[in-house]
Design a protein around this motif. Structure first.
Motif, mmCIF file in Angstrom:
data_model
loop_
_atom_site.group_PDB
_atom_site.id
_atom_site.type_symbol
_atom_site.label_atom_id
_atom_site.label_comp_id
_atom_site.label_asym_id
_atom_site.label_seq_id
_atom_site.Cartn_x
_atom_site.Cartn_y
_atom_site.Cartn_z
ATOM 1 N N HIS A 138 31.489 28.890 22.433
ATOM 2 C CA HIS A 138 31.099 28.347 23.612
ATOM 3 C C HIS A 138 29.577 28.694 23.995
ATOM 4 C CE1 HIS A 138 35.261 27.947 25.165
ATOM 5 N NE2 HIS A 138 34.637 27.646 26.569
ATOM 6 N N HIS A 195 40.717 24.180 27.630
ATOM 7 C CA HIS A 195 41.388 25.481 27.196
ATOM 8 C C HIS A 195 42.988 25.004 27.366
ATOM 9 C CE1 HIS A 195 38.194 28.402 26.945
ATOM 10 N NE2 HIS A 195 37.482 27.318 27.731
ATOM 11 N N ASP A 227 37.515 32.471 29.051
ATOM 12 C CA ASP A 227 36.145 32.349 29.813
ATOM 13 C C ASP A 227 36.612 33.567 30.806
ATOM 14 O OD1 ASP A 227 35.356 30.009 28.815
ATOM 15 O OD2 ASP A 227 36.221 28.712 30.303
#
Ligand code: ZN
Ligand code: ZN
Lengths: 352, 567
Positions: free
Chosen positions: A310, A47, A121
């Motif tokens: 993801h 990220h 996340d």
């Protein structure tokens, strides 16, 4: 009265080759290629990458990037506090705790009263090393799906810590070598071991020293930490040592007396995955939401559109569709084009 | 159930043989009868529950989970029991959980399952699954479907029991066939609280003795006067046992693994009119001639036995060893003496369905080499086609279960055939794209934690469409891992599919972990009858490779020709 065209979520954010892009805001979120202006959700390397012009992130995320990439990781940086609103182009952005790792944030992008939340996340369970996940109501929710299958139900992580401590008591002559991702998982596991009352020194692989010291400097009590490289083999009997997962199988483990190989990861829920890695003591501890967490969060955001990135997108998209939500997978580059097995193992090693 | 589940869980993760032994011995020491006995039965595969079929479990989860989510999950996990254990909805509240869990001890589960009717099974299973935690659910489902797959052989479990007392594992093997779960008399004997259990079954199975592969070059090290030779028949090995108890005659036929197959061979069990345990080869004879393995396979595959089948495929036993006679255990006697007793017994039996496998006369290795090269001229006569090599047996060898060193040797006629174990299967292309039709197979080699399979080649032809269907079904039902289009199938010592692989030659290879590559391998036969641990070893291939190297000066042309024919 000015003609006000109704804004659609995809007018605010949309997937491009470089990552999620907001044209009207003039920025990207977690871009995978260098861009002019980047908003970063958290410090994990998939990220947070180096080489962007300007970076906006929480102070902790900026510190972690600096620690990993050096002082020149971006042209300029700007820290933002949780809850603080900032005008960018025609949008207003704000960062909210994601509960994933220290400094992790969901990024809310609003324009014309339409809100899109890129959650990065996240997990919706307690973690002593970071702020709890904050629910942000929105029109479109971008969710990860690392554990997007109903077989992933992570259970109480304290029970897993108890399993580790029982094994340590059972084998006082052996070292317990615990694989854990260096950023976040390692520190959370240490903090939980401390919370369970274990106060002996905990040993660290050199690769996780700097980031763990950083956590301690942010006021997270991790107790007596020592480096494996400073200890003699005999001293390591009966101890707990943490290392990156990839070190569990290498020569480095030979410095331990008869080590028990443990691994803290959500992937450990599935037996074949644990056995494939030769793990003897699998600990189901995840920094990602499990299936129940993902579905509960999606429902609670009130979003009518769900974009899934993801991992196991298919099952989560199916679940959303059954609930009457418009859902689609976002095929962000770098995912889905690898061999299924290899990708899984690679991502387990990266951060799980 | 909880302790048993915890044991299985730990065994599944424990990589070392010693670690597994420690865990099991500890469990057997600390767990009371009859619980530990049922655990032993579960681990050794001595339990089977008629009604508990995977489709019942699928029906249960179908009532509780979305079908698409279930399929995706199953696809990911690969194992039905584990998928259901993980997905089973958690009970909210859970107040009665502990009491229910306490009543569902392993003994309770086993005895309940044994008496439960088919229609009551789903509700009972669901009640247990509701009461157990994830590990408990997993263990229960593994138990009822009879596929534990925890990397523990029956032998290892018996070794763990033997370690409770001062007994050798073989001593347990000898009394084992007469014992039944929960084995209280076994534990009593091992712990010195009672005498040795007597074998009460009048027709028990005797664990078989296996051979090692040998090559011509190895013969020089052996003394021909120490050995007897027999033909190695291309049939399937069986054990025919007959005896009497309480005035009741019992005759049974067992497979090489001890599975009773009497019901499929009434024509043979009827022939067993004298008491004894005969080790021999099951063959189909027509007009006194041994038929090919393919013919035998047709009878083996048939589920129902009728008069027509018995007439078209008459079963025959070709005897080569005698393990017991009239209640006397002969396994401690040397081979030569057992052979003499066998000859007398077959004489006395005097039945057309049973004959003796003749000895191949030789006094020097050269004579045996000549006999093996031309069995028809060396006594096999019209049955020479069914000879796949010779067996060498030391005249003074006792009959020992397992694969003892130096006593029995198999010397196959065609060195370019081995038995390998299917490890991975990949989807084919073109019209085979819906089938798993590319197979990676391996042979055994010593690893850090005991024997392990190492891949030695890949094959994608040599089988019939019907066989492809069978393998495809096996692959789908026995997947343990998925890697894109590739599935890893179960391949441990006890469970898996043995493939007879034929090939044109061997080469050294740096690309393969085994160091060996096969030229033009193809599946020559499916050995559903063979347990994986009886497949060949890497050493056999290495020996072949060495003799190949020695022969290369004369072989290349012949190889190129047959290679062309294959492709
Ligand atoms: Zn992350
Ligand atoms: Zn991530």
């Amino acid at each position: 009265m000015a003609y006000l065209k109704a804004m659609r979520p995809e007018d605010i954010l949309k997937p491009t080759a470089a990552g999620l892009c907001s044209q009207i805001g003039g920025f990207h979120i977690d871009p995978v290629r260098p861009v002019e202006r980047a908003l970063i959700t958290h410090g994990h390397s998939d990220h947070a990458r180096a080489g962007h012009g300007a970076v906006l992130a929480t102070q902790e995320t900026l510190d972690m990037m600096r620690l990993r990439y050096g002082d020149d990781f971006a042209g300029s940086t700007q820290a933002i506090r949780y809850g603080e609103a900032l005008k960018l182009g025609r949008t207003e952005v704000s960062f909210h705790p994601a509960g994933h790792v220290l400094g992790s944030a969901q990024i809310c992008v609003a324009a014309n009263a339409v809100r899109v939340v890129a959650s990065g996340d996240y997990k919706d369970v307690a973690d002593p090393t970071c702020l709890a996940f904050e629910l942000v109501r929105c029109d479109a929710f971008i969710t990860e799906a690392t554990f997007g299958l109903p077989v992933f139900r992570h259970g109480d992580p304290r029970a897993e810590i108890a399993k580790l401590l029982n094994s340590v008591a059972l084998f006082p002559e052996r070292a317990h070598l615990l694989g854990a991702y260096s950023l976040g998982k390692a520190q959370r596991v240490i903090a939980m071991i401390r919370a369970a009352g274990y106060d002996k020194p905990i040993y660290l692989h050199g690769a996780m020293e700097a980031i763990t010291r950083y956590y301690a400097s942010r006021g997270i009590d991790l107790g007596d930490l020592r480096l494996v490289r400073d200890a003699k083999k005999a001293e390591l009997a009966g101890t707990i040592a943490l290392c990156p997962p990839s070190s569990l199988q290498d020569r480095w483990t030979r410095r331990f007396p008869d080590p028990v190989s443990a691994f803290a990861s959500g992937w450990m829920r599935v037996r074949a995955r644990a056995r494939q890695r030769g793990v003897e003591l699998p600990l189901v501890i995840s920094d990602h939401a499990d299936w129940d967490g993902l579905t509960a969060t999606i429902a609670a955001t009130g979003a009518s559109q769900v974009w899934v990135t993801h991992g196991a997108e298919e099952a989560l998209v199916h679940w959303c569709t059954m609930k009457g939500l418009a859902a689609r997978p976002l095929n962000i580059v770098g995912y889905g084009d690898e061999d299924e097995g290899a990708a899984e193992i690679a991502s387990a090693e990266a951060e799980a | 159930m909880n302790r048993f589940a915890a044991l299985l869980d730990r065994l599944a993760y424990e990589p070392s043989r010693n670690g597994k032994l420690r865990l099991m011995t500890g469990y057997f020491r600390d767990t009371p009868d009859p619980e530990r006995g049922y655990a032993l039965a579960a681990i050794t595969g001595a339990l089977s529950f008629r009604h508990a079929k995977p489709n019942i479990i699928r029906a249960l989860i179908a009532e509780r989970a979305d079908p698409v989510l279930f399929e995706l999950s199953w696809d990911y996990v690969g194992d039905l029991s584990e998928t259901v254990a993980l997905m089973w909805p958690a009970r909210v509240g859970g107040g009665e959980r502990t009491t229910l869990a306490a009543t569902s001890s392993l003994s309770n589960v086993v005895t309940t399952l044994a008496s439960l009717g088919k229609s009551d099974l789903p509700a009972q299973l669901a009640a247990w699954l509701d009461a157990l935690d994830e590990t408990g659910r997993w263990a229960l489902l593994k138990l009822v479907t009879g596929s534990l797959r925890i990397g523990v052989s029956a032998r290892l479990a018996k070794t763990a029991v033997a370690a409770l007392g001062d007994k050798a594992p073989d001593e347990i093997e000898l009394v084992w066939p007469g014992l039944k779960p929960p084995y209280t008399e076994l534990f009593a004997w091992i712990e010195g609280r009672a005498g040795k259990p007597v074998n009460v079954d009048p027709a028990p199975f005797h664990p078989v003795m296996l051979s090692h592969a040998i090559e011509e070059a190895d013969l020089a090290a052996l003394d021909p006067s120490h050995f007897a030779a027999e033909w190695k028949w291309d049939g399937t090995r069986v054990q025919a046992v007959a005896g009497e108890a309480n005035g009741r005659r019992v005759a049974r036929l067992y497979s090489r693994t001890g599975e009773e197959i009497s019901a499929s061979f009434p024509d043979l069990t009827d022939a067993l009119t004298v008491d004894g345990a005969i080790d021999g080869e099951l063959l189909i004879l027509r007009d006194g001639r041994v038929q090919s393995f393919n013919v035998l396979q047709q009878r083996l595959n048939r589920k129902t036995v009728n008069a027509k089948l018995l007439e078209e495929f008459p079963a025959h036993l070709r005897a080569y060893d005698l393990l017991a006679e009239n209640g006397e255990d002969l396994r401690e006697l040397p081979f030569a003496e057992r052979r003499a007793r066998l000859e007398q017994l077959v004489d006395r039996l005097d039945h057309a369905r049973v004959d003796i496998s003749p000895l191949v006369p030789f006094s020097t290795w050269d004579e045996l080499i000549a006999a093996r090269a031309d069995p028809a001229a060396a006594g096999a006569g019209g049955d020479a086609e069914a000879v796949e090599g010779v067996m060498l047996k030391r005249l003074d060898a006792r009959y020992l279960p397992g694969r003892p060193k130096g006593l029995w040797w198999k010397w196959k006629r065609d060195p370019h055939v081995i038995d390998a174990v299917l490890m991975y299967a990949q989807r084919g292309s073109g019209k085979r794209s819906s089938f798993y039709s590319d197979y990676t197979f391996g042979v055994w080699t010593a690893g850090e934690n005991g024997d392990e399979l190492v891949p030695v080649g890949k094959a994608y032809f040599g089988f019939t469409d019907e066989e492809l269907n069978d393998i495809d079904r096996f692959v789908r039902n026995n997947t343990i891992n998925r890697f894109g289009p590739v599935r890893e199938v179960v391949h441990d010592a006890a469970k898996g599919l043995v493939l007879e692989v034929a090939f044109e030659g061997l080469q050294r290879s740096g690309r393969h972990k085994s160091g060996i590559a096969m030229r033009f391998p193809r599946i020559s036969r499916l050995r559903w009858d063979k347990p994986p641990h009886e497949a060949d070893r890497l050493e056999t291939l290495q020996t072949m490779l060495r003799s190949e190297d020695a022969a290369t000066s004369v072989r290349p042309l012949a190889r190129a020709a047959s290679a062309g024919a294959d492709s």
